[in-house]
Design an enzyme around this catalytic site. Structure first.
Site, PDB file in Angstrom:
ATOM      1  N   ARG A  23      10.865  -6.936 -23.075  1.00  0.00           N
ATOM      2  CA  ARG A  23      11.109  -5.611 -22.221  1.00  0.00           C
ATOM      3  C   ARG A  23      11.233  -5.476 -21.082  1.00  0.00           C
ATOM      4  NH1 ARG A  23       4.907  -3.277 -23.517  1.00  0.00           N
ATOM      5  NH2 ARG A  23       5.393  -1.703 -21.418  1.00  0.00           N
ATOM      6  N   ARG A  60      -7.842   2.726 -23.599  1.00  0.00           N
ATOM      7  CA  ARG A  60      -7.554   1.717 -24.009  1.00  0.00           C
ATOM      8  C   ARG A  60      -8.258   0.871 -23.170  1.00  0.00           C
ATOM      9  NH1 ARG A  60      -1.493  -0.214 -23.600  1.00  0.00           N
ATOM     10  NH2 ARG A  60      -2.059  -0.509 -21.556  1.00  0.00           N
ATOM     11  N   GLU A  64       0.913  -2.998 -32.065  1.00  0.00           N
ATOM     12  CA  GLU A  64       1.780  -3.462 -31.196  1.00  0.00           C
ATOM     13  C   GLU A  64       2.749  -4.594 -31.624  1.00  0.00           C
ATOM     14  OE1 GLU A  64       0.660  -2.610 -26.863  1.00  0.00           O
ATOM     15  OE2 GLU A  64      -1.136  -3.274 -27.997  1.00  0.00           O
ATOM     16  N   CYS A  75       2.258   6.155 -29.106  1.00  0.00           N
ATOM     17  CA  CYS A  75       2.190   6.293 -27.700  1.00  0.00           C
ATOM     18  C   CYS A  75       3.332   5.473 -26.825  1.00  0.00           C
ATOM     19  CB  CYS A  75       0.523   5.838 -27.184  1.00  0.00           C
ATOM     20  SG  CYS A  75       0.304   4.178 -27.148  1.00  0.00           S
ATOM     21  N   ASN A 118       6.344   0.304 -27.311  1.00  0.00           N
ATOM     22  CA  ASN A 118       6.868  -0.593 -26.158  1.00  0.00           C
ATOM     23  C   ASN A 118       6.949  -2.096 -26.596  1.00  0.00           C
ATOM     24  OD1 ASN A 118       7.006   1.893 -24.950  1.00  0.00           O
ATOM     25  ND2 ASN A 118       5.426   1.502 -23.422  1.00  0.00           N
ATOM     26  N   ASP A 119       5.803  -2.364 -26.848  1.00  0.00           N
ATOM     27  CA  ASP A 119       5.622  -3.776 -27.131  1.00  0.00           C
ATOM     28  C   ASP A 119       6.185  -4.008 -28.756  1.00  0.00           C
ATOM     29  OD1 ASP A 119       4.629  -5.318 -25.180  1.00  0.00           O
ATOM     30  OD2 ASP A 119       2.755  -4.264 -25.302  1.00  0.00           O
ATOM     31  N   HIS A 144       1.136  -1.196   0.068  1.00  0.00           N
ATOM     32  CA  HIS A 144      -0.103   0.040  -0.013  1.00  0.00           C
ATOM     33  C   HIS A 144       0.743   1.322  -0.069  1.00  0.00           C
ATOM     34  CE1 HIS A 144      -3.349  -2.508   0.471  1.00  0.00           C
ATOM     35  NE2 HIS A 144      -2.970  -2.896   1.888  1.00  0.00           N
ATOM     36  N   ARG A 199      -4.387   3.989 -19.854  1.00  0.00           N
ATOM     37  CA  ARG A 199      -4.226   2.489 -19.379  1.00  0.00           C
ATOM     38  C   ARG A 199      -5.249   2.277 -18.457  1.00  0.00           C
ATOM     39  NH1 ARG A 199       1.367   3.630 -19.923  1.00  0.00           N
ATOM     40  NH2 ARG A 199       2.613   2.507 -21.364  1.00  0.00           N
TER      41      ARG A 199
HETATM   42  C1  PEP Z   1       3.058  -0.075 -25.991  1.00  0.00           C
HETATM   43  O1  PEP Z   1       3.129  -1.097 -25.986  1.00  0.00           O
HETATM   44  O2  PEP Z   1       3.796   0.887 -26.686  1.00  0.00           O
HETATM   45  C2  PEP Z   1       2.116   0.754 -24.993  1.00  0.00           C
HETATM   46  C3  PEP Z   1       1.893   1.819 -24.943  1.00  0.00           C
HETATM   47  O3  PEP Z   1       1.236   0.011 -23.994  1.00  0.00           O
HETATM   48  P1  PEP Z   1       2.073  -0.685 -22.681  1.00  0.00           P
HETATM   49  O4  PEP Z   1       3.249  -0.048 -22.391  1.00  0.00           O
HETATM   50  O5  PEP Z   1       0.912  -0.465 -21.653  1.00  0.00           O
HETATM   51  O6  PEP Z   1       2.077  -2.091 -22.832  1.00  0.00           O
HETATM   52 MG    MG Z   2       1.649  -2.426 -24.990  1.00  0.00          MG
END
Ligand code: PEP
Ligand code: MG
Length: 592
Positions: free
Chosen positions: A478, A342, A444, A515, A467-468, A199, A306
């Site tokens: 990652r 999302r 992604e 994003c 990111n993905d 927490h 998110r």
């Molecule tokens: C991504 O994959 O770029 C993304 C923004 O989603 P997350 O980082 O929540 O997987």
């Molecule tokens: Mg992602």
């Protein structure tokens, strides 16, 4: 120089823990030691039983009233915190506490404090037997409640009243304490126990208070009013720092604050290139309480909200109203700017016991996660609930909805059909929603990027989740620090995929944004502009630097840069070109 953790140079002592919330805090220690209470143990006569039970009931009632008061002070929108206090109220009424304690008083002829201690220990031993960190941490909830009742039995005050700017040092903190602490404007927090999901960590992040948890035995080394530095970014706590260390950290803190102020002063300026091309800068939000920072940093809206984090903190399934209310709160906090929600992206590392049955998967990142998980039969009611909540909210403010992790047309069709079914359900029930709601998808995976021309016909917009996309394109986990050297946002393969998606969007006439974290890198932003992107979504604090990179470039420059890097053979070469571009822009700016 910062010496190695866990060391003591001169008289100072350094302890390492888990970096729970970034930032630097320097101040005097305020110790909250919940373990100091001694439980008086006394055998009682049979004619005292009734009196002890009565005393125990009074302590329970008093504890209930205190928790209720704390709850009233917490706004309902501080949901994590509110839910925790509600859980404490439930524990307070639980038979394992109340009936069990009364039974100990009656059958063992012992005083109420001792009887209470026995029932609390019994519950904790059950939690101890569970080999799950989450449940082990919940054991402390029972402790907090037990201690509150004990204090009421003993007539001891349970209030913590740290002075402003204190560094709170505790073995653990109860959620009720934390409400008081943040309102008291403490500078930092460090605890012996706790992990990322404790927490203290959850709430510290929500309030941006530098915090280090899980230091193991910090409380054995800190005395009242000791000078303490909390480095919440490195996960280090320094006790009685040497003067040089204080100077060094003061300087670092000063620089951090100055950088923050400079950034904020530019927040109202638009992101426009020197030749007048506007770029939309949007914020990524993980929690409602980040919306204020997004607005103050000049976000034009939210490009990625998110939704899973908000509901992961709860032990209960979110209802349709929960989704609706959350969406409304985010839109209101963003002052009417458009918010892109999302849908739930659970699974892999984002596990919520309340929402998902954990699966034993060899490759969770490639497994049953995100949209695929939402479309499974057991998850469908939860997904439906979210879509109903979001759709209802769509009639109340500016928003868009997008699906994560779509691999190709089949999945996109399945998601859209599911959504269409929910929309039809609402129509039948005469429940209002925005019939023109824009529905998009994240790109992604390489598969989605490569067939973006087909996918573009069935959505209103694309948002590239790099990111993905990087993870799946370069086959580099990652989360895995062992292969992090391969995680290269400027890999030529990635640039080609982005270019493909941008082209598909142009041909089909739908907007494309990005994003992933790379959108918030001022070195990368000119490349992205050159590739044709006009909307970048990022962590709000990154916005001012990205804006600066945009404002000192021209469209011609960035297009030339993009054309050049698309010809390069490796990520290293692309990075070098981006660096050269940034320094040429900086010296150009100096000459002006
Ligand atoms: C991504 O994959 O770029 C993304 C923004 O989603 P997350 O980082 O929540 O997987
Ligand atoms: Mg992602």
């Amino acid at each position: 120089m910062i010496s190695s953790p866990e060391s003591s140079g001169g008289s100072e002592l350094r302890k390492t823990g888990i970096a729970a919330c970034q930032g630097i805090a320097i101040g005097r220690a305020y110790i909250v030691d919940r373990r100091q209470l001694k439980v008086p143990k006394r055998q009682i006569d049979p004619d005292e039983v009734e009196g002890e039970i009565e005393r125990f009931h009074r302590a329970i009632e008093a504890s209930g009233r205190q928790l209720e008061k704390i709850k009233q002070k917490i706004e309902e929108r501080e949901r994590d915190h509110y839910a925790i206090i509600t859980a404490h109220q439930l524990i307070l009424r639980d038979d394992h506490v109340v009936a069990a304690t009364i039974q100990h008083i009656e059958s063992s002829l012992i005083n109420a404090e001792w009887a209470l201690r026995r029932s609390v220990e019994k519950i904790k031993s059950v939690f101890d037997a569970v080999e799950d960190d989450y449940f082990r941490e919940r054991r402390s909830d029972v402790d907090f409640v037990g201690e509150r009742v004990l204090r009421n039995l003993l007539g001891r005050d349970s209030k913590v009243t740290p002075p402003p700017d204190a560094i709170v040092i505790a073995h653990d903190l109860s959620p009720a304490d934390t409400a008081v602490l943040y309102r008291a404007a403490v500078a930092g927090i460090a605890t012996d126990v706790g992990g990322k999901t404790s927490h203290t960590a959850i709430i510290a992040r929500g309030y941006s208070t530098p915090a280090v948890v899980g230091t193991e035995d910090l409380t054995n080394h800190v005395g009242r009013d000791d000078l303490v530095i909390v480095d919440g970014s490195a996960g280090v706590v320094i006790i009685n720092p040497d003067p040089e260390t204080v100077t060094e950290y003061r300087e670092r803190s000063r620089l951090e604050i100055a950088a923050g102020i400079a950034r904020l002063s530019r927040s109202a300026e638009p992101a426009v290139t020197q030749d007048g091309v506007s770029v939309e800068l949007l914020a990524n939000l993980d929690h409602l309480n980040e919306a204020g920072v997004a607005v103050s940093h000049g976000a034009d809206g939210v490009g990625l909200c998110r939704t899973e984090y908000h509901f992961m903190a709860s032990e209960e399934l979110p209802t349709e109203d929960d989704h609706f209310n959350y969406a409304i709160q985010v839109m209101e906090a963003m002052g009417g700017r458009c918010v892109t929600f999302r849908t739930l992206d659970l699974g892999a590392d984002k596990i919520s016991e309340a929402l998902v049955e954990p699966h034993d998967e060899a490759n969770p990142a490639l497994g049953l996660r995100s949209l695929r998980l939402c479309l499974t039969e057991p998850m469908q009611p939860i997904f439906r609930c979210q879509l109903r909540g979001l759709l209802r909210a769509s009639s109340k403010g500016k928003m868009k909805v997008m699906f994560p992790m779509i691999s190709g047309l089949e999945e996109l069709r399945a998601a859209r059909e599911f959504l269409a079914d929910v929309q039809q359900e609402l129509r039948t029930e005469s429940i209002a929603f925005d019939e023109d709601l824009h529905v998009g998808m994240m790109i992604e995976m390489p598969s989605a990027a490569l067939v973006a021309d087909h996918l573009a016909k069935y959505v209103d917009f694309f948002s590239i989740g790099t990111n993905d996309l990087i993870q799946y394109t370069i086959a580099v986990d990652r989360m895995n620090e062992l292969v992090s050297y391969l995680y290269a946002p400027l890999h030529p393969a990635l640039l080609r995929l982005i270019q493909t998606v941008v082209e598909a969007g142009k041909t089909q006439g739908i907007p494309v944004s990005i994003c992933g974290e790379m959108a918030g890198d001022p070195l990368v932003a000119p490349v992205l502009l050159g590739l044709g992107l006009r909307t970048l979504s990022m962590h709000a604090v990154a916005m001012p630097d990205v804006k600066e990179a945009i404002c000192c470039a021209t469209l011609k420059d960035v297009e030339e840069l993009a054309a050049r890097v698309l010809e390069l053979e490796s990520a290293t070469e692309v990075r070098r070109a981006a660096l050269e571009f940034a320094s040429s822009r900086a010296s150009h700016k100096e000459r002006l």
